[in-house]
Motif scaffolding. Sequence first.
Motif, PDB file in Angstrom:
ATOM      1  N   PHE A 272       0.865  -1.180   0.000  1.00  0.00           N
ATOM      2  CA  PHE A 272       0.000   0.000   0.000  1.00  0.00           C
ATOM      3  C   PHE A 272       0.902   1.230   0.000  1.00  0.00           C
ATOM      4  CE2 PHE A 272      -2.294  -3.495   1.864  1.00  0.00           C
ATOM      5  CZ  PHE A 272      -3.588  -3.370   1.369  1.00  0.00           C
ATOM      6  N   TRP A 273       0.865   1.996  -1.093  1.00  0.00           N
ATOM      7  CA  TRP A 273       1.730   3.159  -1.257  1.00  0.00           C
ATOM      8  C   TRP A 273       1.055   4.410  -0.718  1.00  0.00           C
ATOM      9  CZ3 TRP A 273       6.699   3.136  -2.326  1.00  0.00           C
ATOM     10  CH2 TRP A 273       7.242   1.976  -2.905  1.00  0.00           C
ATOM     11  N   ASN A 274       1.736   5.063   0.225  1.00  0.00           N
ATOM     12  CA  ASN A 274       1.344   6.351   0.784  1.00  0.00           C
ATOM     13  C   ASN A 274      -0.022   6.351   1.462  1.00  0.00           C
ATOM     14  OD1 ASN A 274       3.691   7.968   0.206  1.00  0.00           O
ATOM     15  ND2 ASN A 274       3.154   7.710  -1.946  1.00  0.00           N
ATOM     16  N   TRP A 275      -0.429   5.214   2.012  1.00  0.00           N
ATOM     17  CA  TRP A 275      -1.648   5.161   2.814  1.00  0.00           C
ATOM     18  C   TRP A 275      -1.282   5.501   4.256  1.00  0.00           C
ATOM     19  CZ3 TRP A 275      -5.916   1.110   1.684  1.00  0.00           C
ATOM     20  CH2 TRP A 275      -6.221   1.109   0.313  1.00  0.00           C
ATOM     21  N   ALA A 276      -2.274   5.985   5.004  1.00  0.00           N
ATOM     22  CA  ALA A 276      -2.089   6.144   6.444  1.00  0.00           C
ATOM     23  C   ALA A 276      -1.846   4.750   7.029  1.00  0.00           C
ATOM     24  CB  ALA A 276      -3.327   6.791   7.062  1.00  0.00           C
TER      25      ALA A 276
END
Length: 195
Positions: free
Chosen positions: A165-169
């Motif tokens: 998961f790229w750049n998720w919280a």
Amino acid sequence: MGDYFQTVVDLDATEEEAAGLGARALDWLVAEGIVAAERTDCVLGGGGFGHAPGPQYARAVDDPEPVNLWSNGLRIQTGRTVFDSGQGEPEAARCPLCRTDVRFVDDSWNEIDGAWDPFKGTFEEWSEGGGPGLVHCPACERPSGVDRWTWEDDYFVCGTLGFTFWNWAELTFDFTRDLGRALGGHRTVVLRGKL
């Protein structure tokens, strides 16, 4: 600035079942509204094609505020892969046989001469050559596959199925638990990193 990522690695998936499990998990993620069904240019690696956040994205993370970056989505990887945490280096690895920690740096963060020697070439042999990637433990002197070793802070994980998961919280515990259930109750581990 850099790009942050979190990779959920299935610790139990075999090479033969990884693609099918990945498809099943993707179906679950789409049905739950966590990711969009269409593949778009929204992730790093793998040609840039992944699955953008879906309308229920906030159910998977601890901060529901959406991220407004190009690289913002899910990439699913199958096949023998050495997943890592990006920047930095691991401090230690643990032998799966004797449970002894092999330290790579001392208390002053200086590299310990020769500590990496038993691991040289093993990741490549395991991931690219399909071999066992045998590591002879410096403590017990017995061989075991590099995929069985555990790394401090889960810096490396060898697996055949990963969800990046790229750049998720930060992904919530409940979400990663439910993803493991969607994978048939498989054990998972989360790597967090930055490029």
